[in-house]
Design a protein around this motif. Sequence first.
Motif, PDB file in Angstrom:
ATOM      1  N   ASP A  40       0.820  -1.207   0.000  1.00  0.00           N
ATOM      2  CA  ASP A  40       0.000   0.000   0.000  1.00  0.00           C
ATOM      3  C   ASP A  40       0.861   1.267   0.000  1.00  0.00           C
ATOM      4  O   ASP A  40       0.386   2.353   0.361  1.00  0.00           O
ATOM      5  N   ASN A  41       2.142   1.111  -0.405  1.00  0.00           N
ATOM      6  CA  ASN A  41       3.105   2.216  -0.540  1.00  0.00           C
ATOM      7  C   ASN A  41       3.588   2.781   0.794  1.00  0.00           C
ATOM      8  O   ASN A  41       4.269   3.814   0.811  1.00  0.00           O
ATOM      9  N   ARG A  42       3.261   2.140   1.903  1.00  0.00           N
ATOM     10  CA  ARG A  42       3.814   2.575   3.181  1.00  0.00           C
ATOM     11  C   ARG A  42       5.284   2.168   3.277  1.00  0.00           C
ATOM     12  O   ARG A  42       5.714   1.198   2.656  1.00  0.00           O
ATOM     13  N   GLU A  70       6.920   8.389   5.275  1.00  0.00           N
ATOM     14  CA  GLU A  70       5.759   7.540   5.531  1.00  0.00           C
ATOM     15  C   GLU A  70       5.393   6.684   4.329  1.00  0.00           C
ATOM     16  O   GLU A  70       4.804   5.617   4.486  1.00  0.00           O
ATOM     17  N   ASN A  71       5.704   7.150   3.120  1.00  0.00           N
ATOM     18  CA  ASN A  71       5.394   6.366   1.926  1.00  0.00           C
ATOM     19  C   ASN A  71       6.562   6.431   0.947  1.00  0.00           C
ATOM     20  O   ASN A  71       7.534   7.156   1.159  1.00  0.00           O
ATOM     21  N   THR A  72       6.445   5.650  -0.113  1.00  0.00           N
ATOM     22  CA  THR A  72       7.562   5.516  -1.055  1.00  0.00           C
ATOM     23  C   THR A  72       7.917   6.832  -1.738  1.00  0.00           C
ATOM     24  O   THR A  72       9.084   7.042  -2.095  1.00  0.00           O
ATOM     25  N   ASP A  73       6.950   7.724  -1.910  1.00  0.00           N
ATOM     26  CA  ASP A  73       7.255   9.003  -2.554  1.00  0.00           C
ATOM     27  C   ASP A  73       8.241   9.825  -1.726  1.00  0.00           C
ATOM     28  O   ASP A  73       9.040  10.592  -2.277  1.00  0.00           O
ATOM     29  N   ASP A  74       8.183   9.671  -0.399  1.00  0.00           N
ATOM     30  CA  ASP A  74       9.104  10.415   0.465  1.00  0.00           C
ATOM     31  C   ASP A  74      10.554  10.002   0.229  1.00  0.00           C
ATOM     32  O   ASP A  74      11.473  10.786   0.471  1.00  0.00           O
ATOM     33  N   LEU A  75      10.767   8.767  -0.233  1.00  0.00           N
ATOM     34  CA  LEU A  75      12.126   8.282  -0.477  1.00  0.00           C
ATOM     35  C   LEU A  75      12.805   9.032  -1.611  1.00  0.00           C
ATOM     36  O   LEU A  75      14.030   9.071  -1.693  1.00  0.00           O
ATOM     37  N   ASN A  76      12.014   9.614  -2.498  1.00  0.00           N
ATOM     38  CA  ASN A  76      12.589  10.319  -3.643  1.00  0.00           C
ATOM     39  C   ASN A  76      13.299  11.604  -3.235  1.00  0.00           C
ATOM     40  O   ASN A  76      13.928  12.250  -4.075  1.00  0.00           O
ATOM     41  N   GLN A  77      13.190  11.984  -1.946  1.00  0.00           N
ATOM     42  CA  GLN A  77      13.968  13.120  -1.465  1.00  0.00           C
ATOM     43  C   GLN A  77      15.462  12.813  -1.512  1.00  0.00           C
ATOM     44  O   GLN A  77      16.289  13.718  -1.513  1.00  0.00           O
ATOM     45  N   LEU A  78      15.790  11.530  -1.557  1.00  0.00           N
ATOM     46  CA  LEU A  78      17.189  11.119  -1.593  1.00  0.00           C
ATOM     47  C   LEU A  78      17.741  11.074  -3.015  1.00  0.00           C
ATOM     48  O   LEU A  78      18.938  10.853  -3.206  1.00  0.00           O
ATOM     49  N   GLY A  79      16.898  11.239  -3.976  1.00  0.00           N
ATOM     50  CA  GLY A  79      17.347  11.184  -5.362  1.00  0.00           C
ATOM     51  C   GLY A  79      16.184  10.868  -6.282  1.00  0.00           C
ATOM     52  O   GLY A  79      15.233  10.173  -5.893  1.00  0.00           O
ATOM     53  N   GLU A  80      16.255  11.384  -7.473  1.00  0.00           N
ATOM     54  CA  GLU A  80      15.186  11.156  -8.435  1.00  0.00           C
ATOM     55  C   GLU A  80      15.043   9.663  -8.739  1.00  0.00           C
ATOM     56  O   GLU A  80      16.024   8.969  -8.998  1.00  0.00           O
ATOM     57  N   ASN A  81      13.797   9.189  -8.643  1.00  0.00           N
ATOM     58  CA  ASN A  81      13.465   7.782  -8.932  1.00  0.00           C
ATOM     59  C   ASN A  81      14.144   6.798  -7.979  1.00  0.00           C
ATOM     60  O   ASN A  81      14.329   5.629  -8.327  1.00  0.00           O
ATOM     61  N   PHE A  82      14.503   7.266  -6.780  1.00  0.00           N
ATOM     62  CA  PHE A  82      15.126   6.347  -5.820  1.00  0.00           C
ATOM     63  C   PHE A  82      14.168   5.220  -5.443  1.00  0.00           C
ATOM     64  O   PHE A  82      14.564   4.048  -5.387  1.00  0.00           O
ATOM     65  N   ALA A  83      12.910   5.563  -5.189  1.00  0.00           N
ATOM     66  CA  ALA A  83      11.918   4.541  -4.830  1.00  0.00           C
ATOM     67  C   ALA A  83      11.731   3.542  -5.972  1.00  0.00           C
ATOM     68  O   ALA A  83      11.629   2.332  -5.751  1.00  0.00           O
ATOM     69  N   ALA A  84      11.690   4.047  -7.215  1.00  0.00           N
ATOM     70  CA  ALA A  84      11.517   3.157  -8.369  1.00  0.00           C
ATOM     71  C   ALA A  84      12.706   2.219  -8.519  1.00  0.00           C
ATOM     72  O   ALA A  84      12.554   1.047  -8.886  1.00  0.00           O
ATOM     73  N   GLN A  85      13.899   2.710  -8.214  1.00  0.00           N
ATOM     74  CA  GLN A  85      15.082   1.857  -8.286  1.00  0.00           C
ATOM     75  C   GLN A  85      15.027   0.743  -7.248  1.00  0.00           C
ATOM     76  O   GLN A  85      15.456  -0.390  -7.500  1.00  0.00           O
ATOM     77  N   LEU A  86      14.463   1.044  -6.076  1.00  0.00           N
ATOM     78  CA  LEU A  86      14.337   0.018  -5.036  1.00  0.00           C
ATOM     79  C   LEU A  86      13.367  -1.076  -5.456  1.00  0.00           C
ATOM     80  O   LEU A  86      13.615  -2.260  -5.245  1.00  0.00           O
ATOM     81  N   THR A  87      12.252  -0.668  -6.048  1.00  0.00           N
ATOM     82  CA  THR A  87      11.251  -1.662  -6.456  1.00  0.00           C
ATOM     83  C   THR A  87      11.688  -2.442  -7.685  1.00  0.00           C
ATOM     84  O   THR A  87      11.175  -3.540  -7.936  1.00  0.00           O
ATOM     85  N   ALA A  88      12.640  -1.903  -8.443  1.00  0.00           N
ATOM     86  CA  ALA A  88      13.090  -2.582  -9.664  1.00  0.00           C
ATOM     87  C   ALA A  88      14.116  -3.671  -9.396  1.00  0.00           C
ATOM     88  O   ALA A  88      14.413  -4.476 -10.281  1.00  0.00           O
ATOM     89  N   ILE A  89      14.636  -3.720  -8.192  1.00  0.00           N
ATOM     90  CA  ILE A  89      15.631  -4.757  -7.861  1.00  0.00           C
ATOM     91  C   ILE A  89      14.936  -6.116  -7.817  1.00  0.00           C
ATOM     92  O   ILE A  89      13.906  -6.272  -7.157  1.00  0.00           O
ATOM     93  N   PRO A  90      15.452  -7.117  -8.489  1.00  0.00           N
ATOM     94  CA  PRO A  90      14.823  -8.451  -8.446  1.00  0.00           C
ATOM     95  C   PRO A  90      14.906  -9.054  -7.050  1.00  0.00           C
ATOM     96  O   PRO A  90      15.788  -8.707  -6.262  1.00  0.00           O
ATOM     97  N   ASN A  91      13.970  -9.936  -6.745  1.00  0.00           N
ATOM     98  CA  ASN A  91      13.940 -10.587  -5.440  1.00  0.00           C
ATOM     99  C   ASN A  91      15.251 -11.316  -5.169  1.00  0.00           C
ATOM    100  O   ASN A  91      15.701 -12.136  -5.968  1.00  0.00           O
ATOM    101  N   GLY A  92      15.872 -10.988  -4.038  1.00  0.00           N
ATOM    102  CA  GLY A  92      17.157 -11.589  -3.688  1.00  0.00           C
ATOM    103  C   GLY A  92      18.341 -10.952  -4.383  1.00  0.00           C
ATOM    104  O   GLY A  92      19.480 -11.387  -4.196  1.00  0.00           O
TER     105      GLY A  92
END
Length: 450
Positions: free
Chosen positions: A132-134, A152-174
């Motif tokens: 739920d993006n928390r 509080e949510n994934t959008d807040d992570l982008n304060q660390l860099g553009e598309n930082f949250a998207a890069q985290l979700t793009a990592i394959p499992n493991g």
Amino acid sequence: MAFKKFTLQLSIRLAGILALFIIIAFVLQQQSYFAVTTLLIGIAIMQCVALFKYANKTNLEIARFLDALKYADFSQHFSFAHTGNGFEELGNSIEAVLQKQQQIAVQKEAKYRQLAALVEQVPVPLISLHEDNRVTLWNSKARKLLGILRCENTDDLNQLGENFAAQLTAIPNGGTRLIKIANDGMEQQLMVTASDLIVEGKQERLISLQNIQSELDAAQLQAWQDLVRVLTHEIMNSITPIASLAKTADELIHDVKANYANSSELAEELDDIASAVHTVAKRSDGLTQFVNSYRKLTRLPAPARSTFLVSDFIEHISSLVSQDLAQHGIQLVTSVNPAQLQLFADKEMLTQVFINLIKNAEQALHNTPNPTIEISAGLNSRDHTTIKITDNGSGLATDLIEQIFVPFFTTKKEGSGVGLALTRQAMILHGGAVKAENAKTGGAIFTLIF
């Protein structure tokens, strides 16, 4: 045992009621026993009511017991003393079950607290991304690394860099990936590992974020030191005999000139040779000094740390440079917030760092109206001590900012490219970093982060 007693009592009551109804049926056939019939019917009704209450009491208590289990309400009590009929033993059994469940709950809570404490002390930052993006920050390392006031949510992570949250979700499992972030204006390299979990039927991504910037800086520094050590060694091996031979040749020329003082033609040729030998000797000495300056990069000792007030240290620096700055008409402004800010560092090593940075700022203020250098100290969002040296000069060339801390690189005609390289090395030895940028109002800012 309680169940068996309850069944026996229930069977006896049912048998008694059944016997009453048989007797009532028999009496009804005798038309002259109306009073007896009425009495028996009343007794039967009373027995039925008693049986209902008996059975219903058990149902109500069992329902209350199940609700206590459901809501973990261990304050409930089921004491059936003096009720007889096996209820006392039933109550004891229920109390025993509740006490056992309470013990299990206490053990689970203790285990949870232990695991929470262990996770809190894990040296690797851990966060979770929920479907739920928390976002959950699991430990102090995560909160310290991210340094975000609100996450509080994934959008807040982008304060660390553009598309930082998207890069985290793009990592394959493991999988593991290197990701750059901008934290408090400083670029950091993170080694990120992601694992997908199913918790209470919901998907969750557990992510570990390991900051390897300090390790990269240390490795790069070691590589530069090794390179400089090899170069200076080879250059000195080559230049030493040249300098020695040049000095010997110069002495021989003077001796020859003394022996052939009457030959003007030979003396003129010897002067030309002496000039050439003198040039070689001079350049040899210059190259030797140049090499010796770079040897400083390989000889910086480990910091001898102590705790001191930043305000006292800046006052000490001001006393060292104020006279020179005043001669050039440069105003020095200092500020420390909070006033009692402390630093655990090598005071002598940092003194040389500050003198170098202030000297650079002084040179950058040439022909600047109202030249000013400001030294300001404080805490960043991650509670790291930062000290900034700001000038109002022409600033730094944007395309050169990334190179100015590299050994051998200099924009000055007489520079050696050692000063800022030593500054960066000193900060790495302190486990910190140095950053250069241009101020929005003009001029350059050098930030030391501890």
